[in-house]
Scaffold this active site. Structure first.
Site, PDB file in Angstrom:
ATOM      1  N   LYS A 165     -14.919   0.449  29.564  1.00 13.86           N
ATOM      2  CA  LYS A 165     -15.145   0.899  30.937  1.00 13.86           C
ATOM      3  C   LYS A 165     -15.102  -0.222  31.968  1.00 13.86           C
ATOM      4  CE  LYS A 165     -15.310   4.434  31.818  1.00 13.86           C
ATOM      5  NZ  LYS A 165     -14.687   5.787  31.898  1.00 13.86           N
TER       6      LYS A 165
HETATM    7  N1  PMP Z   1     -16.478   5.578  24.269  1.00 17.41           N
HETATM    8  C1  PMP Z   1     -17.569   5.151  24.928  1.00 17.41           C
HETATM    9  C2  PMP Z   1     -18.637   4.452  24.150  1.00 17.41           C
HETATM   10  C3  PMP Z   1     -17.692   5.363  26.313  1.00 17.41           C
HETATM   11  O1  PMP Z   1     -18.789   4.941  26.966  1.00 17.41           O
HETATM   12  C4  PMP Z   1     -16.655   6.035  26.996  1.00 17.41           C
HETATM   13  C5  PMP Z   1     -16.775   6.262  28.481  1.00 17.41           C
HETATM   14  N2  PMP Z   1     -17.565   7.343  28.869  1.00 17.41           N
HETATM   15  C6  PMP Z   1     -15.551   6.496  26.269  1.00 17.41           C
HETATM   16  C7  PMP Z   1     -15.488   6.230  24.907  1.00 17.41           C
HETATM   17  C8  PMP Z   1     -14.458   7.330  26.891  1.00 17.41           C
HETATM   18  O2  PMP Z   1     -13.723   6.671  27.879  1.00 17.41           O
HETATM   19  P1  PMP Z   1     -13.082   7.473  29.096  1.00 17.41           P
HETATM   20  O3  PMP Z   1     -14.177   7.728  30.094  1.00 17.41           O
HETATM   21  O4  PMP Z   1     -12.046   6.552  29.628  1.00 17.41           O
HETATM   22  O5  PMP Z   1     -12.526   8.760  28.605  1.00 17.41           O
END
Ligand code: PMP
Length: 326
Positions: free
Chosen positions: A44
């Protein structure tokens, strides 16, 4: 590797790691983008930076301003680091179901943290909605709005996708990732499909999330639940709305746990729960496609953020789950 320019200049350009145990088991190259090596510790950081820089460029965020966000943790952690590095305040609204490690870390980083009960998006007290209202009430503040702000997926279209393309020399057969906001999955899928429409783009989904059924049937519905954090959704975000998607794969918590513990014990990789879903989905995809394919996924964050949960037998037992033997 040369010298990078501060925190912000250190985001991205992560290694692409061959996951040896699962690659050897499946006969495919299963490659994980090492996003846990970003300076804020997760995938992120990329979205946080693009969101803040888009607001700066639009003249919405001025020196001394405040960045407000509703987040399951990692976006907040990325935002809090960048706010420190750029001189902004950071206000984070987080559901009280998220790990204490992430909440404590946000406070240590200097963010103001408000925990709220976990309620569905349709409820006005949902953490995302509360964060939007707070941002509107404050002067010189922006709402990062990671779910529907397209600067999120733009980060992955502009950086993650091109990095994967360069690191594999364009030899990618499939891209698979779970979605929270969908920024990582969608931005990377959009870039890779533009380079080669034959690359199979597959959503990984935990139980309790509606994205799997959306891809399979067009309707968002879900069954069960998951202990994984930061992934799964009950709605199609703007970041996901027109993302190229060929298929979806569902991974259960026991399957994801098995993967997380194998990564730890056999590969030396100490990973968070969403990585169990991602690599578990990559393995399922490898079995579908057969040996000889290259499958890329994301290693979103590290296991230390979940020490008291995923790596705690008592906590797992309280959720009806067993620590895999090994
Ligand atoms: N894995 C973790 C541990 C996360 O914190 C996030 C973000 N919410 C994601 C995956 C998914 O990423 P995205 O928001 O880009 O879909």
């Amino acid at each position: 590797m040369g010298i990078t320019n501060g925190f912000v200049g250190t985001i991205g350009n992560t290694p692409l790691i061959r996951i040896n145990s699962f690659s050897d088991e499946t006969g495919c190259e299963i490659l994980g983008k090492a996003e846990f090596l970003n300076p804020g510790g997760s995938v992120k950081d990329r979205a946080a930076l693009f969101i803040i820089e888009a607001a700066e460029q639009a003249g919405l965020l001025k020196p001394g301003g405040t960045v407000v966000e509703g987040t399951a943790g990692n976006t907040g952690i990325g935002l809090a680091h960048i706010c420190n590095a750029k001189g902004y305040n950071c206000l984070i609204v987080i559901p009280d179901t998220q790990s204490q490690e992430k909440i404590d870390l946000l406070r240590t980083l200097g963010a103001e943290v408000r925990t709220v009960p976990a309620v569905p998006y349709s409820n006005p007290e949902n953490y995302v909605r509360v964060s939007g209202r707070l941002a509107a009430e404050l002067d010189n503040a922006i709402w990062a709005n990671q779910f529907d702000n397209l600067a999120n997926r733009e980060a992955h279209y502009a950086t993650t996708g091109p990095e994967i393309w360069a690191q594999t020399d364009g030899k990618v057969d499939a891209w698979v990732a779970a979605t929270g906001t969908g920024g990582t999955y969608a931005g990377t899928a959009m870039f890779l499909k533009e380079k080669n429409p034959e690359i199979r783009c597959v959503v990984a989904d935990p139980m309790g999330s509606g994205i799997y059924s959306y891809v399979k049937t067009g309707a968002v519905s879900s069954e069960g639940s998951s202990i994984t954090e930061g992934i799964g959704n009950s709605r199609i975000t703007a970041n996901m709305a027109d993302a190229p998607t060929d298929d979806a794969v569902q991974v259960t918590d026991p399957q994801a746990l098995k993967v997380v513990y194998q990564l730890l014990r056999q590969d030396g990789l100490f990973m968070g729960g969403s990585v169990g879903i991602n690599v578990g989905a990559a393995v399922k995809l490898a079995r579908q496609l057969g040996p000889g394919h290259t499958i890329v996924t994301v290693l979103c964050d590290g296991g230390a953020r979940y020490q008291s949960r995923l790596f705690n037998a008592d906590w797992l037992a309280s959720k009806g789950l067993e620590m895999p033997e090994g």
